[in-house]
Design a protein around this motif. Structure first.
Motif, mmCIF file in Angstrom:
data_model
loop_
_atom_site.group_PDB
_atom_site.id
_atom_site.type_symbol
_atom_site.label_atom_id
_atom_site.label_comp_id
_atom_site.label_asym_id
_atom_site.label_seq_id
_atom_site.Cartn_x
_atom_site.Cartn_y
_atom_site.Cartn_z
ATOM 1 N N LYS A 78 0.848 -1.185 0.000
ATOM 2 C CA LYS A 78 0.000 0.000 0.000
ATOM 3 C C LYS A 78 0.881 1.231 0.000
ATOM 4 O O LYS A 78 1.919 1.253 0.645
ATOM 5 C CB LYS A 78 -0.871 -0.003 1.243
ATOM 6 N N GLU A 86 -5.337 4.841 6.882
ATOM 7 C CA GLU A 86 -6.051 3.710 7.487
ATOM 8 C C GLU A 86 -5.676 3.557 8.957
ATOM 9 O O GLU A 86 -6.523 3.294 9.807
ATOM 10 C CB GLU A 86 -5.747 2.421 6.725
ATOM 11 N N LYS A 90 -8.448 4.009 11.956
ATOM 12 C CA LYS A 90 -8.714 2.881 12.877
ATOM 13 C C LYS A 90 -8.374 3.255 14.316
ATOM 14 O O LYS A 90 -9.109 2.924 15.251
ATOM 15 C CB LYS A 90 -7.915 1.652 12.438
#
Length: 344
Positions: A78, A86, A90
């Motif tokens: 990624k 992300e 999260k």
């Protein structure tokens, strides 16, 4: 000298201890803000580790089988800015203390589901300056925190508030060391990550920006498109008419690194509006506001070319604005130049 005892030193002010000390000043505090900050700190540690590995992973082919060709970034790894986003989403959602998140990476705001909802809104740029990774330039995470206006259903208006309503702001810079600079409204403090302890240690207590600096920081490649006051100010930096020494130009092109240097050494950071970008280029909520908040808390000021930056009322989450921030006296000169132009 034996360093093994360092891990047991009690005189080190860790960020956890610092935040708990701050919390103890407010007997009515429930600890929600402390929990939220600890999740932000965790996100910073994770991203710091990922950034440190990124260059090596690319060089020795750890990025996955499809990353053999230098020109083609493989899907197996990624991109760091996506990964960082992300991680922070999260971390913030799992804290159970947030209700709305605004990220530079996401077109829409994220509304946290009611079972995990808290009373804080967090605006952030998960990896500012990520295009600089390959050449080893410092990059960072920028964040600001608001409280929701009331106990009703969270709405976009809860984040579309002036910067002066923020309860905290900060940035984490990933460079030669990992440095977290934060303000909760009572001054600015800097912490450096000690990798052997896995803890941020207070290394820059109560940061105060010098009243006047010797450095100006701007992308001079845009000079032909500048307005009058900006052009006059930069000319004055280079060719002062009062017999003083010219200012030095320092421009990294990574906002976190440029602002960090400005905060510590003084001077001014400019990203003005120009003919190409009439509204400026930096985003109000998660770049202009947090950095302006820190500057004011450190004794400097921040100006948009029209008003105090923290008084600006954003109308959309990715709105842009020109910005001039840094030492009080240096920004005062820019304000005077804009005022003079308005009066003519």
């Amino acid at each position: 000298m034996d360093h093994s005892a360092d891990a047991f030193r009690t005189d080190l002010m860790t960020i956890t201890r610092f935040v708990l000390n701050e919390q103890s000043k407010y007997p009515e505090s429930r600890g929600d803000f402390t929990i939220l900050l600890s999740h932000i700190v965790l996100g910073c540690k994770f991203v710091c580790s990922a950034v440190n590995k990124a260059g090596l992973a690319k060089l020795i082919g750890l990025a996955g089988e499809t990353n053999v060709q230098a020109s083609c970034q493989g899907e197996e790894q990624k991109k760091l800015d996506v990964l960082s986003n992300e991680v922070f989403v999260k971390a913030l959602v799992s804290s159970g203390r947030t209700c709305i998140l605004v990220s530079e990476e996401d077109e829409e705001a994220t509304f946290v589901e009611s079972s995990l909802r808290g009373r804080y809104c967090v605006v952030f740029d998960p990896l500012d300056g990520s295009s600089n990774i390959d050449c080893g330039v410092s990059i960072g995470t920028i964040f600001g925190i608001y409280t929701v206006k009331d106990d009703g259903e969270p709405a976009l208006d809860d984040v579309l508030q002036p910067g002066k309503n923020m309860v905290a702001a900060g940035y984490c810079m990933y460079g030669s060391s990992c440095t977290l600079v934060i303000s909760t409204g009572g001054g600015v403090n800097g912490f450096t990550l000690d990798p052997s302890l896995g803890e941020f240690i207070l290394t820059h207590p109560d940061i105060k920006i010098p009243k006047k600096g010797k450095i100006y920081s701007v992308n001079e490649g845009n000079a032909k498109n500048w307005d009058g006051p900006t052009a006059k100010y930069v000319e004055k930096c280079k060719f002062p008419k009062d017999g003083s020494s010219p200012k030095s130009l320092r421009y990294i092109g990574s906002m976190v690194a440029d602002v960090h240097r400005t905060l510590l050494y003084g001077g001014i950071f400019l990203y003005p509006a120009d003919k190409k970008s009439p509204n400026g280029k930096l985003r109000v909520l998660y770049e202009v506001f947090p950095m302006s908040f820190l500057m004011e808390q450190a004794g400097g000021q921040a100006f948009t070319g029209k008003q105090r930056a923290l008084d600006l009322l954003p109308t959309n989450i990715h709105e842009r604005s020109p910005i001039f921030l840094g030492s009080y006296d240096d920004v005062e000169e820019i304000i005077a130049l804009y005022a003079a132009e308005e009066s003519t």
